[in-house]
Write a protein that holds these residues in place. Structure first.
Motif, short mmCIF file in Angstrom:
data_model
loop_
_atom_site.label_atom_id
_atom_site.label_comp_id
_atom_site.label_asym_id
_atom_site.label_seq_id
_atom_site.Cartn_x
_atom_site.Cartn_y
_atom_site.Cartn_z
N ALA A 3 17.46 33.35 41.93
CA ALA A 3 17.96 33.38 40.56
C ALA A 3 19.39 33.91 40.56
O ALA A 3 20.29 33.34 39.94
CB ALA A 3 17.07 34.25 39.68
N ILE A 4 19.61 35.01 41.26
CA ILE A 4 20.98 35.48 41.43
C ILE A 4 21.21 35.84 42.90
O ILE A 4 20.27 36.04 43.66
CB ILE A 4 21.29 36.73 40.57
N GLY A 5 22.49 35.89 43.26
CA GLY A 5 22.86 36.35 44.59
C GLY A 5 23.91 37.43 44.36
O GLY A 5 24.76 37.30 43.49
N VAL A 6 23.81 38.51 45.14
CA VAL A 6 24.78 39.60 44.96
C VAL A 6 25.70 39.65 46.17
O VAL A 6 25.23 39.78 47.31
CB VAL A 6 24.08 40.96 44.75
N ILE A 7 27.00 39.51 45.88
CA ILE A 7 28.00 39.60 46.95
C ILE A 7 28.66 40.96 46.82
O ILE A 7 29.02 41.38 45.72
CB ILE A 7 29.06 38.50 46.78
N ARG A 8 28.78 41.65 47.95
CA ARG A 8 29.33 43.00 47.87
C ARG A 8 30.63 43.08 48.67
O ARG A 8 30.74 42.52 49.77
CB ARG A 8 28.30 43.98 48.44
N LEU A 9 31.61 43.77 48.11
CA LEU A 9 32.86 44.03 48.82
C LEU A 9 33.07 45.54 48.86
O LEU A 9 32.72 46.24 47.90
CB LEU A 9 34.07 43.44 48.09
N SER A 10 33.65 46.03 49.97
CA SER A 10 33.96 47.45 50.04
C SER A 10 35.26 47.64 50.80
O SER A 10 35.49 46.99 51.82
CB SER A 10 32.84 48.21 50.77
N GLY A 11 36.11 48.53 50.30
CA GLY A 11 37.38 48.81 50.98
C GLY A 11 38.51 48.90 49.98
O GLY A 11 38.33 48.61 48.80
N PRO A 12 39.68 49.26 50.49
CA PRO A 12 40.81 49.54 49.59
C PRO A 12 41.26 48.33 48.76
O PRO A 12 41.81 48.50 47.68
CB PRO A 12 41.92 50.00 50.54
N GLU A 13 41.01 47.11 49.29
CA GLU A 13 41.50 45.94 48.55
C GLU A 13 40.42 45.28 47.71
O GLU A 13 40.67 44.25 47.08
CB GLU A 13 42.05 44.91 49.54
N ALA A 14 39.23 45.84 47.69
CA ALA A 14 38.10 45.17 47.03
C ALA A 14 38.43 44.82 45.58
O ALA A 14 38.20 43.68 45.14
CB ALA A 14 36.86 46.06 47.11
N ILE A 15 38.93 45.78 44.84
CA ILE A 15 39.15 45.56 43.41
C ILE A 15 40.26 44.52 43.20
O ILE A 15 40.10 43.54 42.46
CB ILE A 15 39.48 46.89 42.70
N GLN A 16 41.33 44.72 43.90
CA GLN A 16 42.50 43.86 43.74
C GLN A 16 42.19 42.40 44.09
O GLN A 16 42.53 41.48 43.35
CB GLN A 16 43.59 44.43 44.64
N VAL A 17 41.48 42.21 45.19
CA VAL A 17 41.17 40.86 45.67
C VAL A 17 40.29 40.11 44.66
O VAL A 17 40.51 38.94 44.35
CB VAL A 17 40.46 40.96 47.05
N GLU A 46 33.92 54.15 49.33
CA GLU A 46 35.17 53.40 49.13
C GLU A 46 35.07 52.67 47.79
O GLU A 46 34.03 52.69 47.14
CB GLU A 46 35.33 52.37 50.25
N ASP A 47 36.14 51.95 47.41
CA ASP A 47 36.03 51.09 46.24
C ASP A 47 35.03 49.99 46.57
O ASP A 47 35.13 49.35 47.63
CB ASP A 47 37.39 50.43 45.92
N VAL A 48 34.08 49.79 45.68
CA VAL A 48 33.05 48.76 45.92
C VAL A 48 32.97 47.85 44.70
O VAL A 48 33.01 48.33 43.56
CB VAL A 48 31.67 49.39 46.19
N ILE A 49 32.87 46.55 44.96
CA ILE A 49 32.64 45.57 43.88
C ILE A 49 31.36 44.82 44.22
O ILE A 49 31.16 44.42 45.38
CB ILE A 49 33.81 44.55 43.82
N GLU A 50 30.50 44.65 43.25
CA GLU A 50 29.33 43.80 43.44
C GLU A 50 29.41 42.65 42.45
O GLU A 50 29.54 42.87 41.25
CB GLU A 50 28.04 44.60 43.23
N ILE A 51 29.36 41.44 42.98
CA ILE A 51 29.43 40.26 42.13
C ILE A 51 28.04 39.65 42.07
O ILE A 51 27.49 39.25 43.10
CB ILE A 51 30.39 39.21 42.73
N SER A 52 27.46 39.61 40.87
CA SER A 52 26.16 38.95 40.72
C SER A 52 26.43 37.55 40.21
O SER A 52 26.84 37.37 39.07
CB SER A 52 25.29 39.69 39.70
N CYS A 53 26.26 36.56 41.09
CA CYS A 53 26.50 35.19 40.64
C CYS A 53 25.18 34.41 40.72
O CYS A 53 24.14 34.96 41.09
CB CYS A 53 27.60 34.53 41.46
#
Ligand code: GDP
Length: 462
Positions: free
Chosen positions: A20-34, A82-89
């Motif tokens: 139903a959903i997939g969660v992509i995770r990013l971590s590190g200094p550029e996570a938010i900016q990217v 670190e800065d972490v972003i989780e994208i639920s798509c």
């Protein structure tokens, strides 16, 4: 795996495949900016930590890849610190790949297995025992192993080890200080106190070593042997317990030539049932091997269920089996089977000394599933009676066990050294070695190789 700490990583954190959903995770200094560069819905660079934002992800040519929710965790209040972003798509493998590829093209890289958790460890958020407990938690298949993992994730025996280590470090430093004054024959470290501390530490370490056997058993399933003469109904019983046709059932005695192993979760405790070859004077070589294997399995088991065909096997035969194969097992359940064929059989005729009694005898019919639920209760009771399964500081990890055994040996040498009046530098050296092994458990001492071997067993995205 080379251990980079400062770059930005990305991975799918939910299982591969359609969902139903997939969660992509990013971590590190550029996570938010990217992510912000390709996310249309909110300004992530300005967004507060722990907030969720709805929007669209567009690629370089402005095509919409998906509508999704983005959660932002700012350093240091995140899993990795670190800065972490989780994208639920949407959980389409195509979308997920497109989104991940889009961000990889921005110069960040794919995470290695367990790298998010490793960063959490390297950044001081978790110790190694806790990090390993994360993997155990994901893998846990029963309430008992889940409980152990949760306890260890919360700190478990790490605190105990750290406390003992701190005190030993103090003594090691005092003894090392003595070495600087070796000419003057001073003793900064009170030997009596040291002996007491080392003895105390040893007792804790030994307790942990002992808990390993039980902890490991809970994780892998409590070994439960189903034994009995050929045709007693062992395979039928295993099938009844598992509620499916797995073991081979036949009318020809001795068909279960080799052992069959199956796992069953009874009220949150995992059992490993081992169906064995029949116990009787073996007539051919293959059967002989089967019987000796059965004996081995009984020796290594926590619980034995001895199945008796009441229509074929008299109390006298059962007693003689017990004498021959010595199934005076501390946890024995005698199952009087095929009661449907001989409903008037009196269980007490089978009672034998302290070995077979009302408390551990059950009448049943494996074929008709009569009393199988009751048997399951008995099985559970017989192991839950053991309070140590509730122990807070249980060792379930072979790496911890090895380190504890080595630390224990070093502590033994310390005591022996003091006893025989060995010079301070040797005592200090043995204390340092013990400290090393204890430190390896919690990760206060670690090498890249050690981290690699631990985190490579994690899944990618964890
Ligand atoms: P094993 O050699 O001990 O594994 O015995 P099996 O499970 O293969 O069973 C031997 C035979 O006994 C099969 O024909 C089973 O159907 C039969 N059997 C097993 N349990 C019962 C039972 O409770 N009642 C009856 N009537 N037959 C049973």
């Amino acid at each position: 795996m080379t251990i980079h700490r400062s770059d930005t990583i990305i991975a799918l954190s939910t299982p591969q495949g359609i969902g139903a959903i997939g969660v992509i995770r990013l971590s590190g200094p550029e996570a938010i900016q990217v992510v912000d560069k390709h996310f249309f819905g909110a300004n992530l660079e300005k967004a507060a930590s722990h907030t969720v934002h709805y929007g669209k992800i567009r690629n370089e040519t402005d095509d919409i890849l998906d509508e999704c929710l983005v959660t932002i965790f700012r350093a240091p209040r995140s899993y990795t610190t670190e800065d972490v972003i989780e994208i639920s798509c949407h959980g389409s493998p195509y979308i997920i790949q497109e989104v991940i590829q889009l961000f990889l093209r921005q110069g960040i890289r794919h995470a290695e297995p367990g790298e998010f958790t490793m960063r959490s460890f390297l950044n001081g958020q978790l110790d190694l025992v806790q990090a390993e407990a994360v993997a155990d938690l994901i893998e846990s298949e029963s309430k008992a192993s889940h409980d152990v993992a949760i306890r260890q994730m919360r700190g478990g025996f790490s605190k105990t080890i750290k406390g003992l280590r701190d005190k030993l470090i103090e003594f090691a430093s005092l003894i090392e200080l003595e070495l600087d004054f070796s000419e003057e024959d001073v003793e900064f470290a009170d030997r009596r106190l040291l002996v007491r501390l080392v003895t105390e530490t040893q007792a804790v370490v030994r307790g942990l070593i002992r808990s390993f056997e039980l902890g490991n058993v809970l994780k892998k399933g409590i070994p439960t042997v189903i034994a009995g003469r050929p045709n007693a109904g062992k395979s039928t019983l295993l099938n009844a317990l598992l509620e499916e046709e797995r073991a081979i059932v036949s009318d020809i005695p001795g068909t279960t030539r080799d052992t069959v192993e199956e796992h069953l979760n009874i009220n949150g405790v995992l059992f490993k049932f081992i169906d064995t070859a029949g116990l009787r004077a073996a007539e051919d070589a293959i059967e002989k091997i089967g019987v000796s294997r059965t004996m081995e399995k009984i020796g290594a088991s926590t619980l034995v269920i001895y199945v008796v065909d009441v229509t074929e096997t008299s109390p006298y035969d059962v007693w003689s089996d017990i004498k021959v194969i010595d199934i005076r097992h501390p946890r024995l359940i005698v199952l009087l089977n095929k009661m449907d064929l001989a409903p008037h059989t009196k269980p007490e005729t089978y009672y034998y000394e302290e070995v077979i009694h009302a408390g551990n005898t059950i009448t049943a019919s494996a074929k008709n599933r009569m009393n199988i639920e009751y048997l399951k209760e008995k099985i559970l009771d017989s192991v839950l009676a053991d309070q140590s399964t509730q122990d807070a500081s249980m060792v379930t990890n072979a790496r911890h066990y090895d380190a504890l055994v080595k630390a224990e040996e070093c502590l033994d040498r310390v005591l022996h050294g003091i006893d025989t009046g060995i010079t301070g530098d040797f005592v200090a050296q043995d204390i340092r070695h013990a400290l090393h092994y204890l430190g390896e458990i919690t990760g206060e001492i670690h090498t890249d190789d050690l981290l690699e071997s631990i985190f490579s067993r994690f899944c990618i995205g964890k």
